[in-house]
Design a protein around this motif. Sequence first.
Motif, short mmCIF file in Angstrom:
data_model
loop_
_atom_site.label_atom_id
_atom_site.label_comp_id
_atom_site.label_asym_id
_atom_site.label_seq_id
_atom_site.Cartn_x
_atom_site.Cartn_y
_atom_site.Cartn_z
N SER A 45 1.01 4.15 -2.70
CA SER A 45 0.69 5.63 -2.24
C SER A 45 1.70 6.54 -2.78
CB SER A 45 0.57 5.53 -0.96
OG SER A 45 0.23 6.83 -0.32
N ASP A 96 -2.66 2.13 7.88
CA ASP A 96 -2.62 3.76 7.27
C ASP A 96 -4.10 3.97 6.95
OD1 ASP A 96 0.22 4.09 6.86
OD2 ASP A 96 -0.25 2.30 6.12
N TYR A 124 0.93 -1.14 -0.12
CA TYR A 124 0.10 0.08 0.14
C TYR A 124 0.96 1.10 -0.02
CZ TYR A 124 -2.69 4.00 1.61
OH TYR A 124 -3.18 5.14 1.88
N ARG A 125 1.94 1.32 0.89
CA ARG A 125 2.81 2.54 0.72
C ARG A 125 3.55 2.65 -0.50
NH1 ARG A 125 2.48 0.74 6.50
NH2 ARG A 125 4.06 -0.83 6.31
N SER A 132 -3.47 9.00 -1.32
CA SER A 132 -3.59 8.10 -0.24
C SER A 132 -5.06 7.41 -0.29
CB SER A 132 -3.51 8.39 1.38
OG SER A 132 -4.12 9.65 1.52
N GLY A 135 -6.87 3.13 3.78
CA GLY A 135 -5.59 2.76 3.56
C GLY A 135 -5.18 1.32 3.06
N CYS A 136 -4.76 0.40 3.83
CA CYS A 136 -4.42 -0.98 2.97
C CYS A 136 -5.51 -1.86 3.58
CB CYS A 136 -3.05 -1.59 3.50
SG CYS A 136 -2.98 -2.01 5.23
#
Length: 492
Positions: free
Chosen positions: A98, A142, A94-95, A104, A108-109
């Motif tokens: 992103s 996140d 995910y990061r 974002s 989040g994830c």
Amino acid sequence: MNEKKQIDNILLVMPEIPSWKVGARELVRAFFPNAAIQFNKDTDDNKDILILKVSIQSDKLVMTAKQFGNKIQQKSYDDIKRPIVSKKFKGFFYRFLSELTKRSLPWGCLTGIKPVKMAQEILDANNNDWAQSKQSFQRAFDVSKEKTDLAFNIAKVEAPFIHVKERNKVSVYIGIPICPAKCTYCSFVSTIADKKGKLCSEYMNILINEINRFSLFIQEHKLIIDTLYIGGGTPSVLTAEQIQRLLETLTEKFNLSNLREFTFEAGRPETTTLEKLETLHHYHVNRICLNPQSMNDSTLQAVGRLHSADDICEKFAMIKKVGFESVNMDLIVGLNDETPEMFFSSLEQVIALHPENLTVHSLAIKKGARLREQKGCGLHQLYSKEFYDEISQRLESSGYHPYYLYRQKYAQGNGENIGYCLDGKEGIYNMLMMAEKQTIIGIGAGATGKVYHPENNRFDKVYTVKDLRTYNQRAEEVIDNKLMAYFKYFNA
């Protein structure tokens, strides 16, 4: 990365770890909702395709993005602990996405459907330390502060309803997977009723037999029925006589004196009559679902609904006149590519009726829906954060508060489905289904059950055949197998 050009094709090159591939697909779909996704296929690096590569190199997890043969981003995560569990991998991936897209996601994830359940479990692990639990939730997944607050606020609302002290309490779901017509967006397995009613008649005979057999099981195990839900499909497709027979059987065979809630999905106004409603009220049904989906006639026609907005208003008035305590209504964001103004028109018309419950769904085009066959599974991002904020603000200013939430894969705008209600009118079965803190016994075709084990906070699912004709043809075998599964899990 060039964000001006829409990404149409994405190739994922990664280890053959099923949980990683599932997580990667879900996250890529969230960031690139209209892209076609393929795994581990040979391709020319110079083609117009985004290649996302994941590899394990010594103690590093390396992620690389290439487009037109050029490396546009690379990220390595050092000193990883192996094996990398799915949750950790999704966080890393995910990061990476992103940073690649420079944006974002509110959740989040998290791609699962039950974020409130996760919030509840984190609260339990932290002895109800709200500040620490929220911080853990945000850091682990996140998730934005706004969505974290939403999940935890709903967890607080749900707590008194789902933490049932008596562990022998169960809910019962009766499935009627029959509809008068198939909506284009629907992915549920349901059967279209024949004009002569033969299918409904056959199904009712077998369903009554299954109810009789499960009544003995419930008695033998000294179970207390907490909530009862008759869903579908469209249960109101049954005749008034069939509904009476069903309710009479349930009343005779089950002890319903401890019910907190008794729900019937009327669903469609064209199948809901005064005689049916009076029968339901006579047998103490106290929650009716009447689902417009939209109050715009052009949209209703486009998605295959056989009613108008005026029909909804007429049947709502009839339901209230009969005397039901609670009415739930559903609206779906994204039907027929409605503009925000069109959706708000529907919302205001429903608010004016003042039902006790209103669920706002984000359209999810899933496998099995005609709309997916016609348009594919791509999503048109028509709606902004401000649009969804406006929905919440209008509902809350009209006296409604969110009381349950779940998410669906491929949902419009990566959104969620939120149930709102007036004070004291929470839909208990909805909360129990999402919290998974109570056994739910599913009776009928397609009625999946869950057996909850409080000693280790886990549950086992009990499946049944979804296809109604298969259920009718193999009834004794199907019912025997279900009863054996419940007996096994209850006596483990």
